[in-house]
Design a protein around this motif. Structure first.
Motif, mmCIF file in Angstrom:
data_model
loop_
_atom_site.group_PDB
_atom_site.id
_atom_site.type_symbol
_atom_site.label_atom_id
_atom_site.label_comp_id
_atom_site.label_asym_id
_atom_site.label_seq_id
_atom_site.Cartn_x
_atom_site.Cartn_y
_atom_site.Cartn_z
ATOM 1 N N HIS A 48 30.562 44.893 37.319
ATOM 2 C CA HIS A 48 29.930 45.315 38.574
ATOM 3 C C HIS A 48 30.656 46.578 39.054
ATOM 4 N N HIS A 87 31.536 49.838 41.348
ATOM 5 C CA HIS A 87 31.616 50.697 42.531
ATOM 6 C C HIS A 87 32.491 51.879 42.151
ATOM 7 N N SER A 135 26.361 48.917 41.511
ATOM 8 C CA SER A 135 26.194 48.453 42.889
ATOM 9 C C SER A 135 25.275 49.415 43.621
ATOM 10 N N ARG A 186 31.798 35.200 39.466
ATOM 11 C CA ARG A 186 32.301 36.575 39.577
ATOM 12 C C ARG A 186 33.735 36.540 40.079
ATOM 13 N N GLU A 215 37.529 43.380 43.872
ATOM 14 C CA GLU A 215 36.562 43.698 44.940
ATOM 15 C C GLU A 215 36.535 42.576 45.967
#
Ligand code: MG
Length: 271
Positions: free
Chosen positions: A46, A48, A81, A221, A225
């Motif tokens: 994931h 960012h 994201s 997950r 983050e």
């Protein structure tokens, strides 16, 4: 029970290197960290990105840099994201979907975060969903509130998202859903039977929520983050968080999916 899909969310928008020196922020750091996490057993990344000052960035070029650095070196499923914490407007949140990735996150409603309102009005959600569909990107529905499940189902009814849907229940964030097993059981009861789901426990709830999901047949997950600690007072690295979840899952009798197996479980067409 089907194999466990582990997503790693290594960077996010909130933590800084001063909070945890293991946090990857440059495209090189994020890519290298992702490869180490794949080695440990993660199958989804994931993504960012940050700018030079570590601030959350909405620059599509920075997303492309991370993906470029991974090209040809990984089988990880890349998930962009589309969150708007970076203060991003609609066009920048849509532009990053040009980056070649198999998945993207899609928050289907608005919620109050601890220090800001995370605003996702219906027209923005629909535009993001339509753009994902156009690019063949599978959305991960980010669920901060029960209503967001039903908003996702309405996207499916409107032909803007294809079944089976994939949900991420984000639990334990102040302003959103508390991290309890009762909430998790309820959320699971709200989604269609053929859907897949994962859980993101925020902070100290990452570990117990992950274990519940392993036992309940969901997916997990982990990553800095959502949580920067391995245990109270001890900072984690992303790799360690992935490794622990792999170990726990195997101890509990559930094997961990490779990226290829994760693609099958999620109904992604193989690259
Ligand atoms: Mg995120």
């Amino acid at each position: 029970m089907e194999k466990l899909i582990i997503t790693v969310a290594p960077t996010g928008s909130v933590p800084r290197k001063k909070d945890n020196p293991h946090l990857p922020v440059s495209p090189d750091e994020i890519a290298e960290c992702a490869l180490r996490c794949e080695e440990e057993g993660a199958s989804i990344l994931h993504i960012h990105v940050r700018d030079e000052e570590e601030n959350p960035s909405d620059d599509p070029w920075r997303f492309a840099q991370v993906v470029d650095r991974l090209q040809g070196r990984t089988r990880l499923i890349l998930q962009i994201s589309t969150g708007g914490r970076a203060g991003a407007d609609l066009s920048s949140r849509i532009q990053r979907l040009q980056v070649p990735a198999e998945m993207a996150s899609l928050t289907t409603g608005s919620v109050n975060f601890p220090n800001m309102a995370y605003v996702n009005p219906p027209d923005l959600v629909e535009a993001l969903a339509a753009e994902m569909k156009r690019h063949g990107i599978k959305p991960e529905m980010e669920i901060f509130d029960v209503s967001m499940i039903y908003n996702a189902l309405r996207l499916q009814e409107a032909g803007l998202a294809d079944p089976p849907l994939h949900f991420n229940f984000v639990l334990g964030l102040r302003g959103a859903i508390p991290a309890t097993i009762e909430q998790l059981v309820h959320l699971r009861s709200c989604i269609p039977p053929r859907s897949t789901w994962t859980v993101s426990g925020i902070g100290a709830s990452q570990l117990p929520m992950g274990v519940h999901a392993i036992l309940m047949g969901g997916h997990v997950r982990v990553g800095l983050e959502d949580n920067i600690y391995y245990r109270k007072g001890e900072l984690a690295s992303n790799e360690e968080l992935v490794r622990r979840m792999v170990k726990l899952s195997r101890e509990l009798g559930r094997e961990v999916a490779t990226p290829e197996e994760a693609r099958k479980i999620l109904g992604l067409s193989s690259l």
